[in-house]
Design an enzyme around this catalytic site. Structure first.
Site, PDB file in Angstrom:
ATOM      1  N   ASP A  56     -13.501   6.046   6.977  1.00 16.51           N
ATOM      2  CA  ASP A  56     -12.151   5.498   6.998  1.00 16.51           C
ATOM      3  C   ASP A  56     -11.474   5.849   5.672  1.00 16.51           C
ATOM      4  O   ASP A  56     -11.821   5.314   4.625  1.00 16.51           O
ATOM      5  CB  ASP A  56     -12.223   3.980   7.196  1.00 16.51           C
ATOM      6  CG  ASP A  56     -10.853   3.344   7.362  1.00 16.51           C
ATOM      7  OD1 ASP A  56      -9.853   3.961   6.962  1.00 16.51           O
ATOM      8  OD2 ASP A  56     -10.786   2.215   7.888  1.00 16.51           O
ATOM      9  N   LYS A  58       0.143   3.761   4.727  1.00 15.02           N
ATOM     10  CA  LYS A  58      -0.123   3.429   3.321  1.00 15.02           C
ATOM     11  C   LYS A  58       0.534   4.491   2.444  1.00 15.02           C
ATOM     12  O   LYS A  58       1.740   4.495   2.314  1.00 15.02           O
ATOM     13  CB  LYS A  58      -1.627   3.277   3.124  1.00 15.02           C
ATOM     14  CG  LYS A  58      -2.163   2.096   3.971  1.00 15.02           C
ATOM     15  CD  LYS A  58      -3.621   1.904   3.875  1.00 15.02           C
ATOM     16  CE  LYS A  58      -4.055   0.653   4.643  1.00 15.02           C
ATOM     17  NZ  LYS A  58      -3.792   0.733   6.109  1.00 15.02           N
ATOM     18  N   GLU A  73     -15.911   3.081   4.458  1.00 18.61           N
ATOM     19  CA  GLU A  73     -14.586   3.413   3.949  1.00 18.61           C
ATOM     20  C   GLU A  73     -14.777   4.271   2.710  1.00 18.61           C
ATOM     21  O   GLU A  73     -15.681   4.019   1.910  1.00 18.61           O
ATOM     22  CB  GLU A  73     -13.814   2.143   3.587  1.00 18.61           C
ATOM     23  CG  GLU A  73     -13.551   1.223   4.763  1.00 18.61           C
ATOM     24  CD  GLU A  73     -12.831  -0.049   4.361  1.00 18.61           C
ATOM     25  OE1 GLU A  73     -11.989   0.008   3.427  1.00 18.61           O
ATOM     26  OE2 GLU A  73     -13.104  -1.101   4.967  1.00 18.61           O
ATOM     27  N   HIS A 127     -14.011  -2.587   7.152  1.00 19.69           N
ATOM     28  CA  HIS A 127     -12.799  -3.272   7.596  1.00 19.69           C
ATOM     29  C   HIS A 127     -12.992  -4.045   8.907  1.00 19.69           C
ATOM     30  O   HIS A 127     -13.833  -3.691   9.741  1.00 19.69           O
ATOM     31  CB  HIS A 127     -11.684  -2.238   7.781  1.00 19.69           C
ATOM     32  CG  HIS A 127     -10.315  -2.822   7.893  1.00 19.69           C
ATOM     33  ND1 HIS A 127      -9.715  -3.080   9.104  1.00 19.69           N
ATOM     34  CD2 HIS A 127      -9.422  -3.199   6.943  1.00 19.69           C
ATOM     35  CE1 HIS A 127      -8.514  -3.591   8.903  1.00 19.69           C
ATOM     36  NE2 HIS A 127      -8.307  -3.671   7.594  1.00 19.69           N
ATOM     37  N   SER A 178     -10.428  -1.284   0.164  1.00 21.17           N
ATOM     38  CA  SER A 178      -9.093  -1.800  -0.111  1.00 21.17           C
ATOM     39  C   SER A 178      -9.084  -3.080  -0.924  1.00 21.17           C
ATOM     40  O   SER A 178      -8.080  -3.395  -1.570  1.00 21.17           O
ATOM     41  CB  SER A 178      -8.352  -2.048   1.207  1.00 21.17           C
ATOM     42  OG  SER A 178      -9.030  -3.013   2.000  1.00 21.17           O
ATOM     43  N   ASN A 218       0.828  -1.211   0.000  1.00 19.44           N
ATOM     44  CA  ASN A 218       0.000   0.000   0.000  1.00 19.44           C
ATOM     45  C   ASN A 218       0.862   1.260   0.000  1.00 19.44           C
ATOM     46  O   ASN A 218       0.358   2.350   0.304  1.00 19.44           O
ATOM     47  CB  ASN A 218      -0.928   0.004   1.216  1.00 19.44           C
ATOM     48  CG  ASN A 218      -1.864  -1.192   1.236  1.00 19.44           C
ATOM     49  OD1 ASN A 218      -2.404  -1.559   0.205  1.00 19.44           O
ATOM     50  ND2 ASN A 218      -2.043  -1.798   2.399  1.00 19.44           N
ATOM     51  N   HIS A 256      -7.105   4.252   2.468  1.00 19.93           N
ATOM     52  CA  HIS A 256      -6.521   4.044   1.139  1.00 19.93           C
ATOM     53  C   HIS A 256      -6.700   5.252   0.218  1.00 19.93           C
ATOM     54  O   HIS A 256      -6.217   5.219  -0.920  1.00 19.93           O
ATOM     55  CB  HIS A 256      -7.105   2.781   0.510  1.00 19.93           C
ATOM     56  CG  HIS A 256      -6.685   1.540   1.223  1.00 19.93           C
ATOM     57  ND1 HIS A 256      -5.563   0.821   0.883  1.00 19.93           N
ATOM     58  CD2 HIS A 256      -7.230   0.906   2.299  1.00 19.93           C
ATOM     59  CE1 HIS A 256      -5.424  -0.207   1.705  1.00 19.93           C
ATOM     60  NE2 HIS A 256      -6.422  -0.178   2.566  1.00 19.93           N
TER      61      HIS A 256
END
Length: 372
Positions: A194, A227, A165, A119, A169, A32, A197
């Site tokens: 979140d 990340k 998110e 997640h 991911s 990542n 990413h």
């Protein structure tokens, strides 16, 4: 107890699901480290300069004891300014931050409506918390609102929390943040986003997909630092009262040794880098465009992000294709349940500045070969 564990490990081996740690090898299509910052000269220089001026390697204790270093506070001040929030709070990892956030902020009588693909760290926090929680269909804003309406109709009187998110991911797709923010406003809900990413990759100066929502009283975001920022840790960003409540009630914060002050220095420098060096994002997006052109013809899904997937379905087939690609020198990982839903095993392809144009072309060639 140990015999039971050995039996369980044996079952995992028979199912070809037993995990083991292995050294890094092959061209990086699995990390990542999207902007290639983990090994950057500027981050190394920031850590070296901090050591030179006497910054300690270890914190020595929890933040509420003697572990609260000036470097932690400097990072939190800089991060709040960078992301445009009233406050931030630095945690040692994204998992720890998410678990503490979900276990601490929603209260008994509240409802958490979370995306079905959120997640594992969010699930951990919800299990530890007091609020009721329910899943909504992935990226379905109407399903989120319907869950809140049903709860209110059934005499739900607390605060609704919407948890998503911004960039998923394992799929590389994005949450409908604008629609969810409107739902939060209509129902006096709090939106938890979140940004693990998306941070560093999307938004002005790399401030993420939620950049336009930062600063609202009903929005809390999580920005992980391991990340695209190339470091370690996580920042909870939002209203000051939320961060203050985590300091006072968040067991995962109160009873944990504080992160290294050196890492706080590194993260602060990483924020400067993503603002100072927009060419990193430009080069990454050029890679995304090249990958979409070369990988789509071999079945890789185009997501409009740096995370792409090759759907396979069958667990064994996904792992066999991944093994063949790895044997050819490309570090692409197979992803299967329980990380993803049953029947959706896939290869996850992560684009980073650790690879070049020739690497992407080579990956396309080997995927074409192993799938022929």
């Amino acid at each position: 107890m140990l015999i039971d564990h050995r039996n369980d490990l044996a079952r995992l081996s028979l199912q070809d699901r037993r995990r083991a740690l292995a050294p890094r090898r092959g061209v990086d299509f699995s990390s990542n480290d999207y902007l290639g910052l983990a090994g950057s000269a500027r981050l190394r220089g920031a850590v070296a300069a901090a050591l030179e001026r006497g910054v300690a390697v270890g914190s020595g204790g929890s933040r509420l004891l003697r572990g609260n270093a000036p470097e932690h506070e400097a990072l939190e001040t800089a991060a709040a300014r960078f992301f445009g929030t009233a406050a931030t709070l630095f945690f040692a990892s994204g998992f720890a931050a998410n678990a503490a956030l979900f276990a601490t902020l929603p209260q008994r009588g509240d409802l958490i409506v979370h995306d079905a693909l959120i997640h594992a760290s969010a699930h951990e926090g919800m299990r530890l918390g007091r609020a009721t929680f329910v899943a909504a269909a992935h990226n379905d804003a109407d399903a989120v609102e319907d869950a809140i309406v049903r709860w209110r109709r059934d005499d739900g009187r607390g605060t609704p929390w919407i948890a998503v998110e911004s960039l998923y991911s394992m799929d590389g797709d994005r949450a409908p943040l604008a629609a969810l923010a409107e739902i939060a406003d209509r129902h006096d809900a709090i939106l938890l986003i979140d940004e693990a990413h998306a941070t560093g990759v999307f938004g002005p100066d790399g401030r993420g997909l939620a950049a336009g929502l930062d600063g609202r009283e009903n929005v809390i975001t999580l920005r992980t630092c391991g990340k695209a920022l190339g470091c370690e840790g996580a920042l909870v960003c939002g209203p000051a009262v939320a961060c203050d409540f985590l300091v006072n009630r968040g067991r995962g914060f109160i009873f944990s040794t504080a992160p290294s002050p050196l890492m706080a220095c590194a993260v602060e420098e990483a924020l400067r880098i993503v603002a100072d060096e927009p060419d990193r994002r430009a080069r990454l997006w050029a890679q995304v465009a090249q990958a979409e052109t070369l990988l789509a013809p071999v079945g890789v899904g185009v997501t409009g992000s740096q995370i792409m997937t090759l759907p396979v379905g069958d667990d064994g087939a996904a792992m066999a294709i991944a093994a063949a690609v790895q044997a050819a020198g490309y570090d692409v990982r197979g992803i299967r349940p329980p990380t993803v839903p049953a029947g959706t095993a896939r290869l996850r392809i992560s684009l980073t500045l650790n690879v070049g144009e020739a690497d992407i072309a080579g990956l396309a060639d080997i995927l074409r070969e192993v799938r022929a």
